[in-house]
Scaffold this motif. Structure first.
Motif, PDB file in Angstrom:
ATOM      1  N   ASN A  86       0.804  -1.215   0.000  1.00  0.00           N
ATOM      2  CA  ASN A  86       0.000   0.000   0.000  1.00  0.00           C
ATOM      3  C   ASN A  86       0.839   1.269   0.000  1.00  0.00           C
ATOM      4  O   ASN A  86       0.405   2.303  -0.502  1.00  0.00           O
ATOM      5  CB  ASN A  86      -0.925   0.010   1.225  1.00  0.00           C
ATOM      6  N   ALA A  87       2.044   1.218   0.547  1.00  0.00           N
ATOM      7  CA  ALA A  87       2.872   2.431   0.648  1.00  0.00           C
ATOM      8  C   ALA A  87       3.075   3.049  -0.729  1.00  0.00           C
ATOM      9  O   ALA A  87       3.317   2.347  -1.713  1.00  0.00           O
ATOM     10  CB  ALA A  87       4.219   2.092   1.270  1.00  0.00           C
ATOM     11  N   GLY A  88       2.968   4.359  -0.779  1.00  0.00           N
ATOM     12  CA  GLY A  88       3.129   5.042  -2.061  1.00  0.00           C
ATOM     13  C   GLY A  88       3.161   6.539  -1.855  1.00  0.00           C
ATOM     14  O   GLY A  88       3.197   7.030  -0.723  1.00  0.00           O
ATOM     15  N   ALA A  89       3.141   7.265  -2.951  1.00  0.00           N
ATOM     16  CA  ALA A  89       3.145   8.725  -2.887  1.00  0.00           C
ATOM     17  C   ALA A  89       2.440   9.278  -4.108  1.00  0.00           C
ATOM     18  O   ALA A  89       2.596   8.763  -5.221  1.00  0.00           O
ATOM     19  CB  ALA A  89       4.577   9.264  -2.830  1.00  0.00           C
ATOM     20  N   ASP A  90       1.666  10.303  -3.897  1.00  0.00           N
ATOM     21  CA  ASP A  90       1.000  10.992  -4.994  1.00  0.00           C
ATOM     22  C   ASP A  90       1.907  12.119  -5.478  1.00  0.00           C
ATOM     23  O   ASP A  90       2.965  12.389  -4.894  1.00  0.00           O
ATOM     24  CB  ASP A  90      -0.349  11.542  -4.539  1.00  0.00           C
ATOM     25  N   GLY A  91       1.501  12.767  -6.531  1.00  0.00           N
ATOM     26  CA  GLY A  91       2.252  13.898  -7.047  1.00  0.00           C
ATOM     27  C   GLY A  91       1.438  14.605  -8.105  1.00  0.00           C
ATOM     28  O   GLY A  91       0.614  13.994  -8.789  1.00  0.00           O
ATOM     29  N   SER A  92       1.667  15.911  -8.231  1.00  0.00           N
ATOM     30  CA  SER A  92       0.949  16.694  -9.231  1.00  0.00           C
ATOM     31  C   SER A  92       1.888  17.728  -9.822  1.00  0.00           C
ATOM     32  O   SER A  92       2.431  18.566  -9.105  1.00  0.00           O
ATOM     33  CB  SER A  92      -0.266  17.379  -8.588  1.00  0.00           C
ATOM     34  N   ALA A  93       2.084  17.636 -11.133  1.00  0.00           N
ATOM     35  CA  ALA A  93       2.917  18.608 -11.848  1.00  0.00           C
ATOM     36  C   ALA A  93       2.683  18.436 -13.332  1.00  0.00           C
ATOM     37  O   ALA A  93       2.749  17.321 -13.849  1.00  0.00           O
ATOM     38  CB  ALA A  93       4.398  18.398 -11.527  1.00  0.00           C
ATOM     39  N   PRO A  94       2.383  19.509 -14.055  1.00  0.00           N
ATOM     40  CA  PRO A  94       2.279  19.395 -15.508  1.00  0.00           C
ATOM     41  C   PRO A  94       3.629  18.982 -16.085  1.00  0.00           C
ATOM     42  O   PRO A  94       4.685  19.270 -15.498  1.00  0.00           O
ATOM     43  CB  PRO A  94       1.866  20.796 -15.952  1.00  0.00           C
ATOM     44  N   LEU A  95       3.607  18.344 -17.222  1.00  0.00           N
ATOM     45  CA  LEU A  95       4.822  17.776 -17.790  1.00  0.00           C
ATOM     46  C   LEU A  95       5.928  18.824 -17.953  1.00  0.00           C
ATOM     47  O   LEU A  95       7.107  18.530 -17.707  1.00  0.00           O
ATOM     48  CB  LEU A  95       4.511  17.129 -19.147  1.00  0.00           C
ATOM     49  N   ALA A  96       5.571  20.032 -18.318  1.00  0.00           N
ATOM     50  CA  ALA A  96       6.581  21.067 -18.529  1.00  0.00           C
ATOM     51  C   ALA A  96       7.359  21.392 -17.255  1.00  0.00           C
ATOM     52  O   ALA A  96       8.492  21.863 -17.323  1.00  0.00           O
ATOM     53  CB  ALA A  96       5.925  22.338 -19.076  1.00  0.00           C
ATOM     54  N   ARG A  97       6.763  21.122 -16.106  1.00  0.00           N
ATOM     55  CA  ARG A  97       7.438  21.395 -14.833  1.00  0.00           C
ATOM     56  C   ARG A  97       7.781  20.108 -14.070  1.00  0.00           C
ATOM     57  O   ARG A  97       8.203  20.172 -12.919  1.00  0.00           O
ATOM     58  CB  ARG A  97       6.564  22.290 -13.952  1.00  0.00           C
ATOM     59  N   LEU A  98       7.600  18.959 -14.728  1.00  0.00           N
ATOM     60  CA  LEU A  98       7.861  17.675 -14.084  1.00  0.00           C
ATOM     61  C   LEU A  98       9.328  17.299 -14.297  1.00  0.00           C
ATOM     62  O   LEU A  98       9.699  16.730 -15.323  1.00  0.00           O
ATOM     63  CB  LEU A  98       6.936  16.594 -14.672  1.00  0.00           C
ATOM     64  N   ASP A  99      10.164  17.608 -13.316  1.00  0.00           N
ATOM     65  CA  ASP A  99      11.585  17.321 -13.477  1.00  0.00           C
ATOM     66  C   ASP A  99      11.881  15.863 -13.119  1.00  0.00           C
ATOM     67  O   ASP A  99      11.032  15.139 -12.593  1.00  0.00           O
ATOM     68  CB  ASP A  99      12.450  18.271 -12.638  1.00  0.00           C
ATOM     69  N   GLU A 100      13.094  15.426 -13.406  1.00  0.00           N
ATOM     70  CA  GLU A 100      13.462  14.016 -13.211  1.00  0.00           C
ATOM     71  C   GLU A 100      13.446  13.621 -11.743  1.00  0.00           C
ATOM     72  O   GLU A 100      13.138  12.467 -11.412  1.00  0.00           O
ATOM     73  CB  GLU A 100      14.829  13.735 -13.832  1.00  0.00           C
ATOM     74  N   GLU A 101      13.763  14.547 -10.873  1.00  0.00           N
ATOM     75  CA  GLU A 101      13.772  14.229  -9.445  1.00  0.00           C
ATOM     76  C   GLU A 101      12.372  13.875  -8.948  1.00  0.00           C
ATOM     77  O   GLU A 101      12.175  12.892  -8.230  1.00  0.00           O
ATOM     78  CB  GLU A 101      14.332  15.408  -8.651  1.00  0.00           C
ATOM     79  N   GLU A 102      11.382  14.669  -9.354  1.00  0.00           N
ATOM     80  CA  GLU A 102      10.009  14.387  -8.949  1.00  0.00           C
ATOM     81  C   GLU A 102       9.488  13.125  -9.627  1.00  0.00           C
ATOM     82  O   GLU A 102       8.782  12.322  -9.008  1.00  0.00           O
ATOM     83  CB  GLU A 102       9.115  15.595  -9.281  1.00  0.00           C
ATOM     84  N   TRP A 103       9.821  12.927 -10.903  1.00  0.00           N
ATOM     85  CA  TRP A 103       9.448  11.686 -11.602  1.00  0.00           C
ATOM     86  C   TRP A 103       9.986  10.478 -10.845  1.00  0.00           C
ATOM     87  O   TRP A 103       9.265   9.514 -10.564  1.00  0.00           O
ATOM     88  CB  TRP A 103       9.985  11.710 -13.028  1.00  0.00           C
ATOM     89  N   ARG A 143      -4.500  10.995 -15.575  1.00  0.00           N
ATOM     90  CA  ARG A 143      -4.931  12.150 -14.795  1.00  0.00           C
ATOM     91  C   ARG A 143      -4.085  13.339 -15.202  1.00  0.00           C
ATOM     92  O   ARG A 143      -2.854  13.227 -15.279  1.00  0.00           O
ATOM     93  CB  ARG A 143      -4.751  11.865 -13.304  1.00  0.00           C
ATOM     94  N   PRO A 144      -4.714  14.463 -15.509  1.00  0.00           N
ATOM     95  CA  PRO A 144      -3.929  15.635 -15.904  1.00  0.00           C
ATOM     96  C   PRO A 144      -2.932  16.026 -14.817  1.00  0.00           C
ATOM     97  O   PRO A 144      -3.217  15.907 -13.626  1.00  0.00           O
ATOM     98  CB  PRO A 144      -4.995  16.729 -16.092  1.00  0.00           C
ATOM     99  N   ALA A 145      -1.775  16.493 -15.236  1.00  0.00           N
ATOM    100  CA  ALA A 145      -0.716  16.944 -14.324  1.00  0.00           C
ATOM    101  C   ALA A 145      -0.259  15.842 -13.382  1.00  0.00           C
ATOM    102  O   ALA A 145       0.184  16.105 -12.267  1.00  0.00           O
ATOM    103  CB  ALA A 145      -1.162  18.173 -13.531  1.00  0.00           C
ATOM    104  N   ALA A 146      -0.356  14.611 -13.832  1.00  0.00           N
ATOM    105  CA  ALA A 146       0.066  13.485 -12.990  1.00  0.00           C
ATOM    106  C   ALA A 146       0.592  12.340 -13.862  1.00  0.00           C
ATOM    107  O   ALA A 146       0.279  11.184 -13.627  1.00  0.00           O
ATOM    108  CB  ALA A 146      -1.085  12.998 -12.119  1.00  0.00           C
TER     109      ALA A 146
END
Length: 237
Positions: A86-103, A143-146
């Protein structure tokens, strides 16, 4: 419904809040011996502490901590009948601002963490054991921005399908649950939540207990011939 879970040995990752907490409590109430792990960001409440067989701090993105968790499960339970990733993490960022660290962060906490934990406890899984991966409806619909979150949860579907074939000869079942937006999540407020509620035939958001009930089914004898599926828990959206 007879679940056959009395005395079964269960590990729930991310087990102190939301879906993980509800799932740990559901298995405990069904008579299972439950171990849950958490990173320590949210301290467990008294009800959970009293219900669980053990609670361990373990960051599932760190291999040494996962190895220590597997050792604690071996020492405490002697083996496993049900693993709930179950452990996980959500995130929200449009592709233009989705850097490799967050990915990388979101991929690691969702897809890679499930691989890491499953691999670590593989020697502990008894014949007839059940692995339940908590995915997301975002894997199926996007999902947009995800893009990173949707991709990470989609990776769990392939992981599930491959493992159900690899572990099936040992009698081990592997399935995924894909919840819709869960009512206790931060983003489950405001216009987006209202829009999704209006689109859902059952007229409400998913609750942690809805997912816990599905996990209970997939971990039970009632699902003895169910493997490789994605079980949508989204109210029919």
């Amino acid at each position: 419904m007879e679940t056959g879970l009395e005395g079964k040995r269960v590990l729930v990752t991310g087990g102190t809040r939301g879906i993980g907490r509800a799932t740990a409590l559901a298995f405990s109430r069904a008579g299972a011996r439950v171990v849950a792990c958490h990173r320590g960001a949210h301290e467990p409440d008294e009800e959970l502490l009293q219900a669980l067989g053990a609670l361990h701090r373990a960051d599932v993105t760190r291999q040494p901590e996962v190895a220590a968790l597997a050792e604690a499960v071996r020492d405490g339970l002697g083996g496993l009948d049900v693993l709930v990733n179950n452990a996980g993490a959500d995130g929200s960022a449009p592709l233009a601002r989705l850097d490799e660290e967050e990915w990388a962060r979101v991929m690691d906490r969702n897809a890679t963490a499930s691989y890491r934990v499953t691999r670590a406890v593989l020697p502990l899984l008894a014949p007839g054991a059940s692995v339940v991966n908590i995915g997301s409806a975002a894997a199926l619909r996007g999902r947009p921005a995800a893009a990173h979150y949707s991709a990470a949860k989609a990776a769990l579907l392939g992981f599930t399908r491959a493992l159900c074939k690899e572990l099936g000869p040992q009698g081990i079942r592997v399935n995924t649950i894909a919840p819709g937006m869960v009512a206790d999540e931060v983003e489950a407020r405001g216009p987006v939540a209202e829009k999704i509620t209006a689109m859902t035939p059952l007229g409400r958001l998913c609750r942690p207990e809805d997912v816990a009930s599905a996990a209970l089914f997939l971990g039970s004898d009632s699902a003895a011939f169910v493997s490789g599926i994605t079980l949508d828990v989204d109210g029919g959206i």
